[in-house]
Motif scaffolding. Structure first.
Motif, PDB file in Angstrom:
ATOM      1  N   GLU A 217       0.873  -1.275   0.034  1.00 29.77           N
ATOM      2  CA  GLU A 217       0.078   0.031  -0.024  1.00 29.77           C
ATOM      3  C   GLU A 217       0.915   1.205  -0.127  1.00 29.77           C
ATOM      4  O   GLU A 217       0.426   2.355  -0.272  1.00 29.77           O
ATOM      5  CB  GLU A 217      -1.031   0.075   1.231  1.00 29.77           C
ATOM      6  N   TYR A 218       2.079   1.175   0.735  1.00 32.60           N
ATOM      7  CA  TYR A 218       2.899   2.476   0.603  1.00 32.60           C
ATOM      8  C   TYR A 218       3.156   3.007  -0.656  1.00 32.60           C
ATOM      9  O   TYR A 218       3.279   4.210  -0.856  1.00 32.60           O
ATOM     10  CB  TYR A 218       4.076   2.098   1.543  1.00 32.60           C
ATOM     11  N   TRP A 219       3.183   2.106  -1.655  1.00 27.16           N
ATOM     12  CA  TRP A 219       3.479   2.803  -3.128  1.00 27.16           C
ATOM     13  C   TRP A 219       2.531   3.649  -3.389  1.00 27.16           C
ATOM     14  O   TRP A 219       2.884   4.686  -4.020  1.00 27.16           O
ATOM     15  CB  TRP A 219       3.742   1.749  -3.957  1.00 27.16           C
ATOM     16  N   PHE A 220       1.211   3.429  -3.361  1.00 29.12           N
ATOM     17  CA  PHE A 220       0.057   4.180  -3.690  1.00 29.12           C
ATOM     18  C   PHE A 220      -0.076   5.455  -2.783  1.00 29.12           C
ATOM     19  O   PHE A 220      -0.241   6.692  -3.290  1.00 29.12           O
ATOM     20  CB  PHE A 220      -1.079   3.480  -3.492  1.00 29.12           C
ATOM     21  N   GLU A 221       0.383   5.426  -1.503  1.00 24.86           N
ATOM     22  CA  GLU A 221       0.411   6.425  -0.618  1.00 24.86           C
ATOM     23  C   GLU A 221       1.247   7.437  -0.902  1.00 24.86           C
ATOM     24  O   GLU A 221       1.210   8.563  -1.152  1.00 24.86           O
ATOM     25  CB  GLU A 221       0.614   6.182   0.762  1.00 24.86           C
ATOM     26  N   ILE A 222       2.564   6.983  -1.068  1.00 23.31           N
ATOM     27  CA  ILE A 222       3.845   7.889  -1.711  1.00 23.31           C
ATOM     28  C   ILE A 222       3.323   8.737  -2.938  1.00 23.31           C
ATOM     29  O   ILE A 222       3.481   9.808  -3.106  1.00 23.31           O
ATOM     30  CB  ILE A 222       5.065   6.856  -1.732  1.00 23.31           C
ATOM     31  N   TYR A 223       2.853   8.032  -4.046  1.00 25.38           N
ATOM     32  CA  TYR A 223       2.668   8.439  -5.270  1.00 25.38           C
ATOM     33  C   TYR A 223       1.426   9.325  -5.312  1.00 25.38           C
ATOM     34  O   TYR A 223       1.602  10.663  -5.744  1.00 25.38           O
ATOM     35  CB  TYR A 223       2.442   7.501  -6.394  1.00 25.38           C
ATOM     36  N   GLY A 224       0.351   9.107  -4.477  1.00 16.79           N
ATOM     37  CA  GLY A 224      -0.585  10.084  -4.342  1.00 16.79           C
ATOM     38  C   GLY A 224      -0.232  11.301  -3.508  1.00 16.79           C
ATOM     39  O   GLY A 224      -0.510  12.435  -3.987  1.00 16.79           O
ATOM     40  N   ARG A 225       0.890  11.113  -2.454  1.00 25.69           N
ATOM     41  CA  ARG A 225       1.299  12.330  -1.920  1.00 25.69           C
ATOM     42  C   ARG A 225       2.111  13.373  -2.716  1.00 25.69           C
ATOM     43  O   ARG A 225       2.141  14.606  -2.704  1.00 25.69           O
ATOM     44  CB  ARG A 225       2.079  12.006  -0.605  1.00 25.69           C
ATOM     45  N   ILE A 226       2.689  12.790  -3.726  1.00 32.31           N
ATOM     46  CA  ILE A 226       3.581  13.542  -4.674  1.00 32.31           C
ATOM     47  C   ILE A 226       2.704  14.409  -5.549  1.00 32.31           C
ATOM     48  O   ILE A 226       2.952  15.472  -6.030  1.00 32.31           O
ATOM     49  CB  ILE A 226       4.428  12.457  -5.373  1.00 32.31           C
ATOM     50  N   ILE A 227       1.638  13.669  -5.950  1.00 33.12           N
ATOM     51  CA  ILE A 227       0.616  14.411  -6.774  1.00 33.12           C
ATOM     52  C   ILE A 227      -0.026  15.471  -6.128  1.00 33.12           C
ATOM     53  O   ILE A 227      -0.344  16.470  -6.587  1.00 33.12           O
ATOM     54  CB  ILE A 227      -0.500  13.387  -7.393  1.00 33.12           C
ATOM     55  N   GLU A 228      -0.374  15.207  -4.923  1.00 35.33           N
ATOM     56  CA  GLU A 228      -0.825  16.195  -4.036  1.00 35.33           C
ATOM     57  C   GLU A 228      -0.209  17.394  -3.663  1.00 35.33           C
ATOM     58  O   GLU A 228      -0.561  18.722  -3.824  1.00 35.33           O
ATOM     59  CB  GLU A 228      -1.646  15.493  -2.859  1.00 35.33           C
ATOM     60  N   THR A 229       1.135  17.082  -3.510  1.00 30.24           N
ATOM     61  CA  THR A 229       2.073  18.108  -2.917  1.00 30.24           C
ATOM     62  C   THR A 229       2.825  18.917  -4.173  1.00 30.24           C
ATOM     63  O   THR A 229       3.005  19.990  -4.015  1.00 30.24           O
ATOM     64  CB  THR A 229       2.758  17.815  -1.629  1.00 30.24           C
ATOM     65  N   GLY A 230       3.002  18.119  -5.258  1.00 27.91           N
ATOM     66  CA  GLY A 230       3.904  18.403  -6.157  1.00 27.91           C
ATOM     67  C   GLY A 230       5.501  18.421  -5.792  1.00 27.91           C
ATOM     68  O   GLY A 230       6.092  18.919  -6.489  1.00 27.91           O
ATOM     69  N   GLU A 231       5.875  17.932  -4.512  1.00 26.31           N
ATOM     70  CA  GLU A 231       7.110  17.784  -4.221  1.00 26.31           C
ATOM     71  C   GLU A 231       7.685  16.423  -4.620  1.00 26.31           C
ATOM     72  O   GLU A 231       7.079  15.359  -4.078  1.00 26.31           O
ATOM     73  CB  GLU A 231       7.140  18.084  -2.659  1.00 26.31           C
ATOM     74  N   PRO A 232       8.828  16.470  -5.197  1.00 21.67           N
ATOM     75  CA  PRO A 232       9.254  15.250  -5.622  1.00 21.67           C
ATOM     76  C   PRO A 232       9.949  14.554  -4.496  1.00 21.67           C
ATOM     77  O   PRO A 232      10.142  15.266  -3.327  1.00 21.67           O
ATOM     78  CB  PRO A 232      10.763  15.776  -6.515  1.00 21.67           C
ATOM     79  N   LEU A 233      10.180  13.410  -4.587  1.00 26.45           N
ATOM     80  CA  LEU A 233      10.667  12.406  -3.358  1.00 26.45           C
ATOM     81  C   LEU A 233      11.685  11.332  -3.907  1.00 26.45           C
ATOM     82  O   LEU A 233      11.474  10.852  -4.743  1.00 26.45           O
ATOM     83  CB  LEU A 233       9.557  11.693  -2.668  1.00 26.45           C
ATOM     84  N   ARG A 234      12.719  11.191  -2.855  1.00 26.42           N
ATOM     85  CA  ARG A 234      13.797  10.190  -3.255  1.00 26.42           C
ATOM     86  C   ARG A 234      13.600   9.012  -1.933  1.00 26.42           C
ATOM     87  O   ARG A 234      13.755   9.624  -0.946  1.00 26.42           O
ATOM     88  CB  ARG A 234      15.303  10.599  -3.245  1.00 26.42           C
ATOM     89  N   PHE A 235      13.578   8.033  -2.354  1.00 27.19           N
ATOM     90  CA  PHE A 235      13.243   6.946  -1.165  1.00 27.19           C
ATOM     91  C   PHE A 235      13.532   5.514  -1.735  1.00 27.19           C
ATOM     92  O   PHE A 235      13.856   5.450  -2.921  1.00 27.19           O
ATOM     93  CB  PHE A 235      11.782   6.878  -0.909  1.00 27.19           C
TER      94      PHE A 235
END
Length: 550
Positions: A217-235
């Motif tokens: 589930e964490y894959w969906f949560e991470i990508y959803g947060r990126i769309i919502e905030t517009g902030e890129p993420l490295r993990f």
């Protein structure tokens, strides 16, 4: 009349090409263009005009009279070469005859370009406005061309990067449930390296739930947060169903309403396994280290006891060496007293003669100012010589505190001055043969002490063996980057059964009343321990040779 002029704008792509058979237009039009600083080219023939179009043009200015069938065919050919791009439409300004419309004018509208018909006579301002409008239109066309070229180059670079990178790359579209929660995503585009990095094949258009139903589930949560905030993420995260770990850099792709994420990732499964193995090995190593530490602690205790014993021995050795150095200096000081006696005997005799002569002159009543001054000057010279001797002996016993550069020749000369009278009294000849001006770094007084010891040993050997013509030869030269000093005598050499022990402490070949056996030992210690050099001895023809290298 010139056929061309260079204006203030651009190059060939902004010039106006003109074909004006009528004399009046051919005379007036260049002046109009020069006044508004427009580059132009006056063509004499249809063929020249068509050839110049291929080099670049901002607009054409032709007279109706020039639009023959051959001219139209020429223009159609020139403007259609190589299927001109959609952005290009060359402005063509046609100057019409006054009067009713002609078939030639109607045919001009069929030319492959942006045709503007202008009836003569035309006002100059109107013509200027038409020409400027045509050139602006042409400039916009070239701007469109440049933008299209830049876009094509960017697409080429993107495609080259897309197909060549080793990292996996994909663009996904997030899918949400009725409550707005991200629950899945669809693959829109993938790079050629995607399959190698993930092990998934033919994924475009499919969702991850279809390909890997057990995706975390964490894959969906991470990508959803990126769309919502517009902030890129490295993990870094594991994908258990693929049995892989991924290093991921994800960012929103396009506007938020598109719900798309671009993902650049690397399969780091091997690295993670290695890290796991490393942790396991680390744990094992810590146990072994603990065991080994206990062993070393016991060994350290034993070593500490041994080291303390060695320190005590080293301290005893240091004290003993200092005592030997002091004994060596005291022995040298005793010898120096004898040298001072030799050095002063002659000056004291000379001083006594001066005093006696002065007294005799006084008794005879002949001690005039001139004679008195002469005697006084002679006495002062002798006293100065004796004072200089005291200075030499005093500096000899002053210890050096740090290494300094010094000349080997200068120290040798100073040392010989100390013993010169003693050697002359013993009829021992000393010859110095310097070959190089050698300068070394070390302790000059200690070096002088070594030279003095070697010279005195050589003199003692010569006198002990009653050599008929006793002589000492000293050579100074450079060899293999080192300053070398050799002291050679003609006393017959050192017996082979003792030459190996000649530098041992308290070893001497002299009688107990003539030597302590520490002179050569200290000389070797000074050269080798204090100055990092080498002191050695060998027998040569007729005697022994001591060699100093520093």
């Amino acid at each position: 009349m010139p056929s061309s002029a260079e204006g203030s704008h651009g190059g060939l792509e902004e010039r106006v090409l003109m074909l004006l058979p009528e004399g009046r237009d051919a005379w007036s039009m260049p002046r109009v263009l020069e006044r508004i600083h427009v580059t132009y080219k006056m063509c004499a023939t249809q063929a020249e005009l068509c050839a110049e179009i291929g080099k670049g043009a901002g607009a054409l200015l032709v007279e109706e009279e020039a639009l023959s069938s051959a001219m139209k065919q020429c223009l159609v050919g020139a403007l259609s070469v190589g299927e001109p791009p959609a952005w290009s439409e060359l402005p063509i300004i046609v100057l019409l005859r006054p009067g009713p419309e002609t078939q030639m004018a109607r045919d001009a509208l069929l030319l492959p370009g942006d045709v503007t018909l202008v009836e003569r006579p035309v006002r100059v301002n109107t013509l200027v406005a038409i020409i400027r409008s045509a050139l602006r239109s042409r400039r916009r066309q070239y701007l469109v061309r440049d933008q299209l070229q830049a876009l094509e180059e960017a697409k080429t670079r993107y495609h080259t990067l897309f197909v060549s990178i080793d990292e996996g790359f994909c663009i996904i579209e997030m899918l949400y449930d009725a409550t707005g929660k991200p629950v899945d995503y669809r693959f829109l585009e993938t790079s050629p390296s995607f399959e190698k990095q993930t092990g998934l094949r033919h994924v475009e258009g499919k969702t991850i739930r279809e390909l890997a139903p057990g995706q975390e589930e964490y894959w969906f949560e991470i990508y959803g947060r990126i769309i919502e905030t517009g902030e890129p993420l490295r993990f870094e995260r594991p994908a258990q169903q693929q049995e892989r770990w991924f290093d991921v850099y994800a960012f929103r792709f396009g506007p938020p309403e598109n719900r798309q994420v671009a993902i650049l990732f690397n399969d780091i499964t091997d690295r993670k396994r290695a890290e796991s193995e490393l942790r396991r090995a680390k744990d094992e190593l810590e146990v072994r280290v603990q065991e080994r530490t206990e062993e070393l602690t016991r060994a350290l205790q034993s070593l500490r006891s041994e080291t303390e014993e060695r320190f005590r021995a080293a301290e005893e050795l240091r004290v003993k060496e200092q005592q030997l150095m002091q004994q060596s200096r005291m022995a040298a000081m005793g010898e120096m007293i004898g040298y001072i006696a030799h050095q002063w005997r002659q000056p004291l005799n000379a001083l006594a003669l001066i005093v006696q002569e002065t007294y005799a002159l006084y008794k005879m009543g002949q001690l005039h100012d001139e004679a008195f001054n002469t005697s006084t000057a002679q006495a002062m010279r002798v006293i100065g010589q004796m004072s200089h001797t005291i200075d030499d002996f005093t500096s000899f016993f002053k210890p050096d505190k740090q290494k300094v550069p010094f000349s080997v020749q200068d120290i040798l000369a100073k040392t010989i001055r100390l013993v010169d009278a003693s050697f002359r009294h013993a009829n021992v000849a000393v010859e110095v043969i310097p070959q190089d001006d050698t300068v070394v770094e070390g302790f000059p007084n200690e070096f002088s002490q070594v030279l003095l010891n070697l010279l005195m040993n050589a003199k003692d050997a010569l006198l002990e063996r009653t050599v008929r013509e006793p002589a000492i030869t000293i050579r100074i030269f450079t060899e293999n980057g080192k300053a070398v000093t050799t002291i050679t005598d003609n006393a017959g050499g050192i017996p082979e059964d003792v030459i190996e022990r000649i530098f041992d402490p308290y070893f001497t070949t002299k009688g107990p009343d003539k030597g302590t056996g520490i002179g050569l030992y200290m000389a070797k210690a000074i050269i080798e321990k204090h100055m990092g050099g080498r002191l050695s001895v060998r027998n040569v023809e007729g005697g022994a040779e001591f060699r100093i290298e520093v």
